[in-house]
Design an enzyme around this catalytic site. Structure first.
Site, short mmCIF file in Angstrom:
data_model
loop_
_atom_site.label_atom_id
_atom_site.label_comp_id
_atom_site.label_asym_id
_atom_site.label_seq_id
_atom_site.Cartn_x
_atom_site.Cartn_y
_atom_site.Cartn_z
N GLU A 90 -27.68 21.63 -28.71
CA GLU A 90 -26.65 22.09 -29.65
C GLU A 90 -26.59 21.28 -30.94
O GLU A 90 -26.51 21.85 -32.04
CB GLU A 90 -25.28 22.09 -28.97
N GLU B 44 -24.06 22.60 -18.76
CA GLU B 44 -22.61 22.47 -18.64
C GLU B 44 -22.07 23.20 -17.42
O GLU B 44 -21.19 22.71 -16.72
CB GLU B 44 -21.95 22.99 -19.92
#
Length: 243
Positions: free
Chosen positions: A136, A116
């Site tokens: 995640e 990210e």
């Protein structure tokens, strides 16, 4: 000179600000201290008129960043306070607020919020040993650093969903084909290539570079007609500065 930061280093030379994630013993996993350090460093970069480009990299041989430090999960006083801290220090928004081009040098593990963070940079140069992944969902979580928004913008929705839910490790060669990285270079040339790219960007006409980045960032969130108007205003502004 001693660095004022505990978890990163920051140096500026010839118009290039170089920021290094500096927790190599834990594969540069970012903790709350690193979040604070990065925020302060990026604020300094944003406000420094002598900085024309930024290079972000990771220290150590094994990783750019392996995401959030899981040992800190559950240590915040409450979700309300954690949310308040995020509003007060929006690190990921600050990445987007910087109108200088940001180059990411990616090696080894680029995992979770490491991906990210890289996607919040403008150019991503990966070494041949780089491996990308978004674990995640498999851990019962969702990305918290913009991944559900930056991944589809970089890869398109189907590939982004595959990356977010597939849990697979993506090698550097495929990362380029997908759009996670722009270029792959040999490991021993990564820093040379990334620093060279950041230096070349720093040598371009400053106001034009900043206006291009503003036009691109703002325009992506607008209907085309409004985006073209924004481009025209920025172009006129740059032209007037050059007279």
């Amino acid at each position: 000179m001693t660095s004022p930061f505990q978890t990163i280093t920051l140096g500026v030379k010839n118009g290039v600000a170089e920021i290094a994630l500096n927790r190599p013993r834990v594969l540069n996993a970012h903790n709350m201290q690193m979040r604070d350090d990065l925020y302060e460093a990026l604020e300094a970069v944003r406000d420094d008129p002598d900085v024309n480009s930024v290079l972000l990299r990771g220290e150590g041989e094994r990783a750019f960043c392996t995401g959030a430090d899981l040992t800190e999960f559950g240590t915040a006083p409450s979700r309300v306070i954690a949310r308040q801290v995020r509003w007060e220090r929006d690190l990921w928004g600050l990445f987007l607020d910087i109108d200088r081009p940001i180059v990411a040098a990616l090696h080894g593990f680029v995992i979770g919020s490491g991906v990210e963070m890289a996607l919040l940079c403008d150019l991503r140069i990966a070494s041949e040993d780089a491996v990308f992944g978004m674990p995640e969902a498999a851990l019962g979580l969702i990305p918290a650093a913009g991944g559900t928004q930056t991944l589809p913008r970089a890869l398109g929705a189907p590939r982004a969903l595959q990356a977010l839910l597939g849990g697979e490790r993506i090698p550097a060669s495929r990362a380029v084909a997908m759009g996670l990285a722009h270029r792959v270079v040999p490991r021993d040339r990564l820093l040379e290539e990334a620093r060279g790219q950041a230096r070349r960007l720093a040598e371009l006409p400053t106001q034009a570079v900043r206006a291009v980045k503003r036009a691109l960032r703002r325009g992506m969130e607008m209907p085309l007609e409004r985006a073209l108007e924004t481009e025209l205003r920025l172009a006129a502004s740059v032209t007037s500065m050059n007279r």
